[in-house]
Each structure stands twice: as C-alpha cells, then as structure tokens.
Design an enzyme around this catalytic site. Structure first.
Site, PDB file in Angstrom:
ATOM      1  N   ASP A 208       1.095  -1.628   0.033  1.00 20.83           N
ATOM      2  CA  ASP A 208       0.118  -0.144   0.494  1.00 20.83           C
ATOM      3  C   ASP A 208       1.000   1.378   0.168  1.00 20.83           C
ATOM      4  O   ASP A 208       2.070   1.639   0.856  1.00 20.83           O
ATOM      5  CB  ASP A 208      -1.333  -0.364   1.249  1.00 20.83           C
ATOM      6  CG  ASP A 208      -2.114   1.253   1.524  1.00 20.83           C
ATOM      7  OD1 ASP A 208      -2.833   1.057   0.078  1.00 20.83           O
ATOM      8  OD2 ASP A 208      -2.505   1.665   2.402  1.00 20.83           O
ATOM      9  N   GLU A 281       1.772  -0.331  -5.132  1.00 22.11           N
ATOM     10  CA  GLU A 281       0.216   0.437  -5.595  1.00 22.11           C
ATOM     11  C   GLU A 281       1.732   2.279  -4.839  1.00 22.11           C
ATOM     12  O   GLU A 281       1.773   2.224  -4.693  1.00 22.11           O
ATOM     13  CB  GLU A 281      -0.268   0.503  -4.769  1.00 22.11           C
ATOM     14  CG  GLU A 281      -1.488   1.613  -4.510  1.00 22.11           C
ATOM     15  CD  GLU A 281      -2.622   2.614  -3.637  1.00 22.11           C
ATOM     16  OE1 GLU A 281      -3.385   2.899  -3.726  1.00 22.11           O
ATOM     17  OE2 GLU A 281      -1.378   2.635  -2.708  1.00 22.11           O
TER      18      GLU A 281
HETATM   19  C1  GLC Z   1      -4.375   3.007  -0.457  1.00 18.56           C
HETATM   20  C2  GLC Z   1      -5.200   2.118  -0.289  1.00 18.56           C
HETATM   21  C3  GLC Z   1      -6.408   2.448  -0.623  1.00 18.56           C
HETATM   22  C4  GLC Z   1      -6.456   4.103   1.071  1.00 18.56           C
HETATM   23  C5  GLC Z   1      -4.624   4.421   0.979  1.00 18.56           C
HETATM   24  C6  GLC Z   1      -4.815   4.803   2.135  1.00 18.56           C
HETATM   25  O1  GLC Z   1      -4.139   3.721  -2.207  1.00 18.56           O
HETATM   26  O2  GLC Z   1      -5.373   1.634  -1.904  1.00 18.56           O
HETATM   27  O3  GLC Z   1      -7.963   2.323   0.476  1.00 18.56           O
HETATM   28  O4  GLC Z   1      -7.771   4.537   1.536  1.00 18.56           O
HETATM   29  O5  GLC Z   1      -3.845   3.469   0.897  1.00 18.56           O
HETATM   30  O6  GLC Z   1      -4.087   3.478   3.179  1.00 18.56           O
END
Ligand code: GLC
Length: 562
Positions: A208, A281
């Site tokens: 994440d 991500e």
């Molecule tokens: C990422 C997740 C999202 C979350 C954010 C904070 O972007 O995909 O859903 O709110 O991180 O952890």
C-alpha cells in the site's frame, strides 16, 4: 501446496490477479460484512472464473476508519473477518485449487490505535516513542499553525495537533499517523511482519502507498505553482493520485531512500521458496519513476494506473501500451494492467455508463487481457457492475467525510451472488449489508449471468480461458498501431487485437476471430465466439459485402491467418 504449482515458474509475470475487497466479497456469518470464511467458501468460483491469484485487502485488527487500511496489529485478524485459523484455512483452500494468495501490507502509516501510537501519545514530546512517527512543533508564535503546508490525500491539512501542543503527520486520515521510516524500529517491524505472513504461506504482498514511507528529511513546504493547489493528491471518483497535468513538487512522495526498503524486502522474499512476490501501489508521476520500483533487486511488479486514467481513445491507449512496455523492458520487469480497483470509479461508469459504458469496458478489458504481463481485476467487474450512487447517509469513505466529495463507496458495494433482493446471496443474513445494495441488481448476479453466453460473466470466463491458451504464449513483443484515428491494432506474436474506439463500424483485419467483446454483426448466431470468417485483410478500410465488421466500442482477438 498443490503439486502442479511449479515453485520456479515466476507465476506472477503473466498472472491474472483478482482483487477481493474483503468487506464486500462474501459474508460467511451473516453480519452484513464480508469475511475470510466467506472468501474460502467462494474459492471455487474464482478457480472457475479462471484467475491465477487473489489479492485480499487488509483483514488485520483495525478500527476500520479507512476500512482496514488503518492497521492496529499487523499480525492478527480482525474478529470482524475471522481469526488466524480462518486465514490458514483460506490459504490452504486456495493452494489446493491452484490459486495463489497476495495479502495487503500497509507500511506508510499505522492506525492511531496501534500500540506504538498509543505509547507515543502517552510518552509525550521528545520521547523515543514519538520518534517512530512524525511529531513536530507547529509554526507561528503559539505553534498553532501546522508545521508545513502539506495537504492530506483525503482533504484538509496533513497535520493534527495533540493535547500537549505537538502536531503529527498523516498523509491520509488523522486516524492513520505516518511512520518515520528513518527510525530503525520501523524497518525491523515490517521485516518481522513479512516473515510472519510468509511463514503462514502467503504467495505475495500488495504494498500500500509504496511510493510513500520516506518523506524529504526536513519536511519542507511543498512548492506549489501558481496554477496548482497544495496537496498530496486527491481521492475521489473522477480524480486519482496519479492525475497530475504536469510534474509537480512532491516532498512527501517517491523519495530515493524508499528503494533501500524494497531491496531489504526482496532479500526476505527471495529467502523463501515458492516464488513469493510483491506488487507496489506506487502512484508515481512517470513511467520511468514507476520502473525504479521494479528493478531486479526490488519489488516484482508495480500497478500501472495509466490505462485507468486514459480517456476512451485509440491514441491514448496506444501511448499507454507503448510507454508501459518500453519502461518495463528497460528493467526487465513484467508489466501490469489495471482498469478498476477499490479506490476508483468502476470502468463501465468511467466510460459513460449504460450499454455504451459496458461495451467499452468489455472492449478495454479484452484488449488488456491480451497484453504481456499481469492483469489485476477488481471483484464485480466480471459482472459488469457500475459505480453505485450511494446515498449520502450511507457513505463511509473517510475522503467523503473530509471533503464532501462522493468518495469511493460506490465501487465497494457488496457484490450480488444470487436472488432478486438484498443481500443477493452475499451472506446468509437478510436485509442490507454494510453499504446498501441497489434494487434491481438480480440480473447482475453471478447466478443470473451463469450460463447466459451474452453475459459479462461468461465473457470474462471465455476471455480468461483463451488468454491462457493464446495470449500468455504469444511472447513479449507487441506492435502497436493506430489506424485512421480510431482503430487500435495490437499485434503480439500470432495474436492480433483490434479495438474500435470510433463511432462507425470498421473492417477487421484478416484472421479467425477468436473472441469479441460483443457479438459481431455478420455472425448469424450472434455468438461472439463462433469460429470467425476471415476478414479481408486491411484493417480499417470501409466495409464491403462479405467484409467482417467490428462495431464501435468493440474489441476482438484474431488469430494470424498464416
Ligand atoms: C491506498 C489504498 C486506499 C487507502 C490508502 C491509505 O491507496 O488503496 O484504499 O485509503 O492507501 O492506506
């Protein structure tokens, strides 16, 4: 693990990974919230759909302010979702069916209910406990102004003041304090967390906010251009963190030090057998900066959000494909493709909704599935679900609560499995689940679509099966062409993919049609997978009698005629 998983296969290079948003996939106990036993019970569905792996969003103990992305304990299971035994059952059940399991790791921030943050608040300014987070004195004579001008992704200042007058940084919700990755305890904690889940048998991690973690050391102000707004990105239905018109100053993201973390993690992953992997991500600003996360001694993959943010245009799609493949080739990484996930508007709605939105979504999906690399699908896209217009009183996304923007709840509504009223087989309970499902969703359910060859679900099943036999074996080279503005032609080995983004039918190139995203007009049975009659050869030329045509908003795969 089943014998037929070859541990050296680098399975992730060409996998189809299915994102399970744990709260909304399947509810095993009838409390209206999805859970791990619910997922385990539905694993045969995922095997039959034809995916290779599932990625499960966070199921760890959490106060659920950001629905699990606020983790209070990285090595447990929230009772809402089950327990560690349920996690073990899920892993065993998936492996028995030949499915891999990727779990979510949230290293940028903890929950404000994590033991470390509670200790930091209790210990007070200047304490070693506070040094694991980013506590600072405020600005102004009274220290009552935030320490810098950074904005939270969820809106408003990225700083919150505590009772003793210090401020702490949270790039997301105030209940998600950012860790200070310059503190050695932080790296050690996450190495232990990785090992904990690897020992239990997970096949990989989705990292994440992987471009976060480190911030510029002096936490200086963000330089904001005249035509820019201060901010670290926005999360709402139409705008995403990656949508920037021009490169901007981002002292809170993508710092060079973060790559040391991933080098350390890669060593941990490589220590284990079974080809364990990690996917980032990383909402970086360019394809090149994204490629840095997937150098051979760092993470295995990074989500590629550029198609997701591209308009419905052959030229835009061509650019995304070319740029992605060339950036990945430089570091010998495998590409990834994403059209929907739990943070963005579902792609049929993004493409305008209704019949046309769905037609475009199916066409884009079919094109994506033909490309080298991995495809990440989001639960419910195989049902053709659109973004749900969640009534304001039912919205729960912290970004909605902070900004008043619709937020992300509309793509997180529990999916319909069967029946004609809520909860549509989502769980054994009666009545609405945690976000209400719309009326009239029955025809969209898994049960209603199964066996109907025109349905989006059966289309996905056919496309995923065919991908295994004709796409993943077609090599890594893709020739990209745009013919007369609106026709995208992708050639990968013996496979040709054509997408008509224009408003008039176009002639198909030569070759047998293997699959189309919608029935083709001269197909007497209306069966999009009926063996094709060969096209006339020149893609895009006006149709003549006997020419096989590709309608607008449609894609097809063709086998090389030779
Ligand atoms: C990422 C997740 C999202 C979350 C954010 C904070 O972007 O995909 O859903 O709110 O991180 O952890």
């Amino acid at each position: 693990m089943a014998d037929f998983i070859d541990p050296k296969s680098e399975w992730w290079r060409q996998a189809v990974c299915y994102e399970v948003y744990v709260r909304s996939f399947a509810d095993g106990d009838g409390d209206g919230v999805g859970d791990l036993p619910g997922i385990t019970a539905r694993l045969p569905y995922l095997r039959d759909l034809g995916v290779d792996a599932l990625w499960i969003t966070p199921f760890y103990p959490s106060p659920q302010h950001d629905h699990g992305y606020d983790v209070a304990d990285y090595t447990g299971v929230d009772p809402l979702f089950g327990d560690l035994a349920a996690a073990d059952d899920l892993l065993a059940g998936a492996h028995e069916l030949g499915l891999r399991v990727i779990v979510d790791l949230v290293p940028n921030h903890t929950s404000s209910e994590h033991a470390w943050f509670a200790a930091a608040l209790a210990a007070g300014p200047g304490s070693p406990e506070r040094a694991r987070y980013l506590f600072r004195q405020g600005r102004g004579p009274e220290g009552d102004l935030p320490p810098n001008n950074w904005q939270s992704v969820f809106g408003g200042p990225a700083w919150t003041r505590v009772e003793d007058g210090e401020w702490y940084l949270h790039l997301f919700d105030p209940t998600q304090p950012d860790l200070d990755w310059r503190h050695p305890d932080v790296g050690d904690l996450f190495e232990d967390v990785l090992r904990f889940w690897l020992d239990r048998g997970v096949d990989g991690f989705r990292i994440d906010v992987a471009h976060g973690l480190y911030k510029v050391e002096d936490l200086r102000d963000q330089v904001v251009g005249q035509d820019e707004q201060a901010g670290s990105g926005a999360v709402n239905s139409t705008q995403t963190m990656v949508e920037r018109d021009a490169l901007r100053d981002e002292p809170m993201w993508d710092q060079p030090e973060v790559h040391e973390v991933y080098r350390r993690w890669r060593k941990v992953l490589d220590f284990y057998d079974g080809d364990r992997m990690a996917v980032a991500e990383a909402w970086t600003q360019t394809s090149d900066s994204m490629a840095r996360f997937v150098r051979s001694d760092e993470l295995h993959q990074s989500f590629n959000f550029h198609w997701l943010t591209a308009p419905w245009s052959a030229a835009a799609f061509a650019e995304v494909v070319e740029q992605t493949l060339s950036a990945m080739a430089l570091v010998d990484a495998s590409a990834t493709w994403v059209l929907s996930n739990h943070d963005v508007e579902r792609h049929p709605s993004r493409y305008g909704g209704g019949e046309r939105g769905l037609a475009r979504a199916r066409a884009a999906t079919l094109a994506m599935l033909a490309l080298p690399g991995s495809a990440y699908l989001y639960q419910g896209e195989e049902l053709g679900l659109e973004q749900v217009d969640v009534a304001p009183e039912h919205r729960q996304d912290p970004s909605y609560l902070r900004t008043g923007e619709p937020g992300r709840d509309g793509c997180r509504v529990p999916i319909p499995w069967s029946g004609d009223h809520a909860p549509y087989g989502f769980g054994p309970g009666s009545g609405q689940p945690w976000i209400p499902q719309p009326e009239g969703w029955g025809p969209q359910s898994v049960a209603a679509q199964t066996g109907n060859q025109d349905s989006t679900l059966e289309f996905y099943r056919r496309a995923l099966a065919l991908r295994r036999s004709v796409a993943t074996t077609a090599g890594d080279e893709v020739a990209v062409e745009v013919v007369d503005t609106d026709l995208l032609v992708l050639r990968r080995g013996d496979l040709t993919v054509v997408v008509n983004t224009g408003s008039t039918p176009r002639a198909l190139p030569a070759g047998e049609v293997l699959i189309a995203s919608a029935p083709l007009p001269d197909d007497p049975d209306g069966d999009p997978d009926a063996p094709g009659t060969p096209g006339t050869g020149t893609p895009g030329t006006a149709g003549t009698a006997g020419t096989r045509l590709l309608p607008p908003d449609t894609a097809a795969w063709l086998a090389d005629p030779s």
